[in-house]
Scaffold this motif. Structure first.
Motif, short mmCIF file in Angstrom:
data_model
loop_
_atom_site.label_atom_id
_atom_site.label_comp_id
_atom_site.label_asym_id
_atom_site.label_seq_id
_atom_site.Cartn_x
_atom_site.Cartn_y
_atom_site.Cartn_z
N PHE A 63 21.75 3.88 33.62
CA PHE A 63 21.24 3.47 34.93
C PHE A 63 22.20 3.98 36.00
O PHE A 63 23.25 4.54 35.69
CB PHE A 63 21.10 1.94 34.98
CG PHE A 63 22.41 1.20 34.80
CD1 PHE A 63 22.95 1.01 33.52
CD2 PHE A 63 23.10 0.70 35.89
CE1 PHE A 63 24.16 0.35 33.35
CE2 PHE A 63 24.31 0.02 35.73
CZ PHE A 63 24.84 -0.16 34.46
N ASP B 279 20.07 6.08 22.88
CA ASP B 279 19.90 4.62 22.88
C ASP B 279 20.79 3.94 23.93
O ASP B 279 20.57 2.78 24.27
CB ASP B 279 20.23 4.07 21.49
CG ASP B 279 21.64 4.47 21.07
OD1 ASP B 279 21.87 5.68 20.87
OD2 ASP B 279 22.52 3.59 20.96
N GLU C 105 18.76 -5.32 29.38
CA GLU C 105 18.47 -4.03 28.73
C GLU C 105 19.54 -3.67 27.69
O GLU C 105 19.21 -3.20 26.61
CB GLU C 105 18.33 -2.92 29.76
CG GLU C 105 17.15 -3.11 30.71
CD GLU C 105 15.82 -3.24 29.99
OE1 GLU C 105 15.58 -2.46 29.03
OE2 GLU C 105 15.02 -4.14 30.34
N CYS C 106 20.79 -3.90 28.04
CA CYS C 106 21.84 -3.57 27.07
C CYS C 106 21.83 -4.57 25.93
O CYS C 106 22.17 -4.24 24.80
CB CYS C 106 23.20 -3.53 27.75
SG CYS C 106 23.32 -2.17 28.93
N ARG D 66 19.30 -3.33 23.57
CA ARG D 66 19.85 -2.19 22.84
C ARG D 66 20.76 -2.69 21.72
O ARG D 66 20.71 -2.19 20.60
CB ARG D 66 20.63 -1.31 23.83
CG ARG D 66 21.19 -0.04 23.24
CD ARG D 66 22.69 -0.07 23.13
NE ARG D 66 23.19 1.12 22.44
CZ ARG D 66 24.34 1.16 21.79
NH1 ARG D 66 25.11 0.09 21.76
NH2 ARG D 66 24.73 2.26 21.21
N LYS E 161 13.71 8.15 37.43
CA LYS E 161 13.24 7.20 36.42
C LYS E 161 12.31 7.90 35.43
O LYS E 161 12.39 7.68 34.22
CB LYS E 161 12.56 6.01 37.08
CG LYS E 161 13.59 4.99 37.56
CD LYS E 161 12.94 3.71 38.07
CE LYS E 161 13.46 3.37 39.44
NZ LYS E 161 12.69 2.37 40.15
N GLY F 19 14.20 9.74 32.81
CA GLY F 19 14.91 9.01 31.77
C GLY F 19 16.03 8.11 32.25
O GLY F 19 16.74 7.52 31.43
N VAL F 20 16.23 7.99 33.57
CA VAL F 20 17.21 7.04 34.07
C VAL F 20 16.49 5.69 34.13
O VAL F 20 15.42 5.57 34.72
CB VAL F 20 17.73 7.43 35.47
CG1 VAL F 20 18.80 6.46 35.93
CG2 VAL F 20 18.27 8.87 35.45
N ARG F 21 17.08 4.65 33.50
CA ARG F 21 16.33 3.41 33.30
C ARG F 21 16.15 2.62 34.59
O ARG F 21 15.16 1.92 34.76
CB ARG F 21 17.03 2.56 32.24
CG ARG F 21 17.05 3.24 30.89
CD ARG F 21 15.73 3.07 30.18
NE ARG F 21 15.61 1.72 29.67
CZ ARG F 21 16.20 1.30 28.54
NH1 ARG F 21 16.92 2.13 27.81
NH2 ARG F 21 16.07 0.05 28.15
N ALA F 22 17.12 2.70 35.48
CA ALA F 22 16.97 2.00 36.76
C ALA F 22 17.88 2.66 37.78
O ALA F 22 18.94 3.17 37.45
CB ALA F 22 17.35 0.53 36.61
N VAL G 185 21.88 2.69 27.29
CA VAL G 185 21.09 2.41 28.50
C VAL G 185 21.74 3.10 29.69
O VAL G 185 22.88 2.79 30.05
CB VAL G 185 21.00 0.89 28.74
CG1 VAL G 185 20.24 0.60 30.02
CG2 VAL G 185 20.34 0.21 27.55
N GLY H 274 25.93 0.71 27.63
CA GLY H 274 25.28 1.26 28.81
C GLY H 274 26.21 2.12 29.62
O GLY H 274 27.44 2.02 29.52
#
Lengths: 575, 138
Positions: free
Chosen positions: B91, B87, B129-130, B133, B105, B108-111, B89, B59
């Motif tokens: 954030f 792939d 999340e990681c 992944r 978001k 494409g930014v996951r959080a 992650v 990540g």
């Protein structure tokens, strides 16, 4: 996720009244027991209530024993008297209120100029310039490093043309200006002088302050350009020049604000800031200046955080430590050299994104602490600064907060109203003790620059900020709206100010236009003379900088010329 | 057999020197048993993504408090795609207004974590999340 917590009253009056130390003193020496009252208070935060926000252990009540060592003449005296712990003016705010100075700057010089006209019309006394990141780091608005940052955190000033636009229609001989810039501070002073002189206002008449505190950049704020040693030379040259040619200019504002914002404790802020101040004094003396020539125009800049009494104690301790060191260690003879004058800003890091209106209340308490601590000028933060640049409405509320404090609360009538309080005096002593302990540690490294190079300050601050964050996580410390009294499904209905990409394009076009219409020979020869002076420690850099600015060299060009001689600093990352 | 700990790059981009948040997050992730690489200040989006690829990171957490988030976050997303590292992650956090957070978001930014976000929430997010992944990529 934080759960909803019912509001609770925090009164513990009954316990306080039962404490033996709270009885009338009657001259009897009685050891005040350290109260162990964990659990006395129920509700959120019950674990940490017996420590200040900086982890200083606190008793339930303070009494005569806590100030038994305090010598009223030596350690306290009267306001306006050495060691000035009670204030630098005998009559406090009766003679003169603090200066209400709101920091502002965003977008282009023209946009900020409009905000300045608005602030002056609202009754503000002085201007305070916030520069954008590229300007603070020495890059022009069209540099690749500037992408996305132009005009965001402050105003973009690339060349003299921008400085002229910034003060358009403002009498630079009549106002005072505070400029918050450090790495390129000497260039900003050169631009300010050149802009005023083009309007026919002599540099002798210019009043204001420039931050120019490069040491705290390495310690906390990270807006450096050159490595510490050559940077100190640039600063010393600037102080020397301003001391001789700008009699109304405060040459440097030694800043703890950013050290605190980076997560330090109050004692660290106090100690590291004063240590920086003394390092400048030593550097100027080493360069052959007489301490009483430059010291009266050094000033300080502190943070006012939310722990009310700790902050007041910090301000009071700062004055006493400074006075003692300046007189006894550095041999200053002029009382003006002993007096620590300071600006205060409320703590940005105490503001919360949750329920942002609560920040108005935090700011009011922090502002009052600064005033009870005897500040000379004050910036009150706007409630929405944690979300974005403040809107005009929230800036107005922040300024009104100061006006209510100054004109309605009556706290201005009596000087140092908390002087003699067992608690405040004991805490003031504790602050001084902790600061002196830090001075010894710094000395062991060989000085401030050496301690920076060893990463000492950075590590101390990282530790403290992690500890603080942990105490919030564990709810030992309550932050209203964040880990207690949380509103679920919060929505913001306050307006936020946005800086558009158009600002960046406009500013990039403007700096390119400046480059195309100036005399290239004057630019070239100016920069070459500057580089020669950079290599010759005896040649003061300031006149060369003013020449370059007048030839419309951009800030980025000047910085690049100097970097070619001095190099650029990189830090070891510590977390 | 014990799994290799999650590896996270914490990054600062552009000219923004506010590193308090980044360092606190780095410490918190490390204390939660992850391997953390802190890039230091003033990285370009290209450098950040390269670091993550070279370190085989699960990540990337990017911290921006200078107002340049709408420029720099999308540039990192772009670089992740360009270097075939979508792939990882991605954030971030900082002083980011809610509507910008929404837009990031979608981009494409996951959080996005804003001031006051509990450390545990960030740690949980990264672990979840990681961890996912890691299961996919191995």
């Amino acid at each position: 996720m934080a759960s909803h917590v019912e509001p609770r009253r925090f009164y513990i009056m009954k316990q306080v009244l039962r404490d033996p130390a709270a009885e009338p003193a009657g001259g009897a020496k009685r050891e005040v027991p350290a109260p162990a009252r964990a659990g006395a208070r129920k509700g959120p935060g019950s674990g940490a209530v017996d420590r200040t926000i900086s982890d200083v252990p606190l008793k339930t009540v303070y009494g005569p024993n806590d100030i038994a060592e305090l010598d009223l003449t030596r350690d306290l005296a009267w306001p306006g008297e050495f060691p000035y712990v009670r204030g630098i003016h005998a009559n406090g705010y009766r003679d003169r209120l603090w200066t209400m100075r709101q920091f502002a700057g965003f977008g282009t010089a023209k946009q900020t100029n409009e905000r300045y006209h608005f602030l002056l019309e609202q009754g503000q006394h002085g201007l305070s310039v916030a520069f954008d990141m590229p300007t603070l780091m020495g890059y022009d608005s069209d540099a690749p490093q500037a992408r996305g940052e132009v005009g965001k955190c402050g105003v973009a000033i690339d060349s003299l043309a921008d400085m002229e636009a910034l003060f358009d229609g403002i009498d630079m001989g009549d106002i005072t200006t505070s400029m918050t810039i450090n790495g390129p501070a000497a260039i900003a002073v050169a631009q300010y002088v050149a802009a005023a002189e083009k309007k026919g206002i002599s540099r002798h008449k210019l009043g204001g302050t420039i931050q120019a505190d490069i040491l705290k950049e390495y310690i906390a704020q990270k807006e450096w350009i050159f490595p510490p040693r050559p940077h100190m030379r640039v600063i010393v040259d600037m102080i020397d020049f301003c001391t001789r040619e700008m009699p109304k200019w405060n040459t440097i504002s030694i800043s703890g604000y950013h050290i605190r914002e980076a997560g330090s404790t109050a004692a660290q802020e106090l100690a590291f800031t004063l240590a920086d101040g003394f390092a400048y004094v030593e550097a100027c003396v080493a360069a052959g200046m007489n301490v009483d020539d430059f010291a009266p125009r050094l000033s300080f800049f502190f943070n006012s955080h939310i722990d009310f009494f700790e902050e007041i104690a910090k301000f009071r301790a700062a004055r006493r430590i400074y006075a003692r060191h300046m007189r006894d260690k550095y041999g200053a003879k002029d009382p003006r050299s002993w007096k620590l004058r300071f600006h205060t800003q409320t703590a940005g890091c105490s503001a919360t994104a949750q329920q942002p209106e609560n920040n108005i209340v935090r700011v009011a308490f922090e502002a009052m602490a600064a005033v009870l601590g005897g500040t000379q000028s004050l910036h009150t933060n706007s409630m929405d600064e944690v979300l974005a640049l403040p809107t005009e409405k929230s800036v107005e509320i922040a300024l009104r907060t100061q006006q209510v404090l100054a004109y309605e609360t009556n706290v201005t009538n009596v000087v140092d109203p908390l002087g003699g309080s067992y608690y405040v005096e004991a805490l003031t002593d504790e602050m001084e003790r902790q600061a002196e302990a830090y001075f010894s540690q710094i000395e062991e490294y060989g000085g401030v620059v050496e301690a920076i190079e060893a990463g000492f300050f950075q590590k101390e601050i990282a530790e403290a900020s992690y500890r603080y964050q942990r105490s919030i996580e564990s709810k030992d410390r309550v932050i209203v709206g964040v880990n207690a009294f949380v509103k679920e499904e919060e929505s913001h209905d306050i307006d936020l100010l946005k800086i558009t990409e158009e600002t960046e394009r406009e500013q990039a076009r403007a700096v390119q236009a400046v480059r195309s219409r100036r005399d290239p020979n004057a630019v070239q020869s100016g920069l070459e003379r500057l580089q020669r002076a950079c290599r010759d420690p005896k040649d003061n850099l300031m006149p060369h900088l003013i020449d370059c600015v007048n030839a419309y060299c951009t800030e980025g060009e000047i910085v690049d010329a100097m970097v070619a001689v001095y190099g650029r600093y990189t830090e070891r990352s510590i977390f | 057999m014990a799994a290799r700990p999650l590896r996270i790059v914490i990054a600062k981009a552009g000219l923004d020197g506010h590193d308090r948040g980044a360092k606190v997050i780095a410490r918190a992730l490390r204390d939660a048993g992850m391997e953390v690489i802190y890039t230091g200040l003033f990285q370009t989006p290209e450098q950040i993504v390269q670091t993550a690829i070279q370190e085989d990171a699960d990540g990337i957490g990017l911290s921006i408090l200078s107002g340049a988030h709408m420029t720099l976050f999308p540039l990192v997303v772009e670089q992740l795609a360009a270097q075939d590292a979508g792939d990882i992650v991605f954030f971030g956090g900082g002083t980011i207004p809610p509507e910008d957070a929404g837009a990031l978001k979608s981009a494409g930014v996951r959080a996005i974590f804003t001031p006051g976000a509990p450390l545990q929430e960030i740690v949980d997010f990264v672990q979840r999340e990681c961890g996912k992944r890691r299961e996919l990529v191995g």
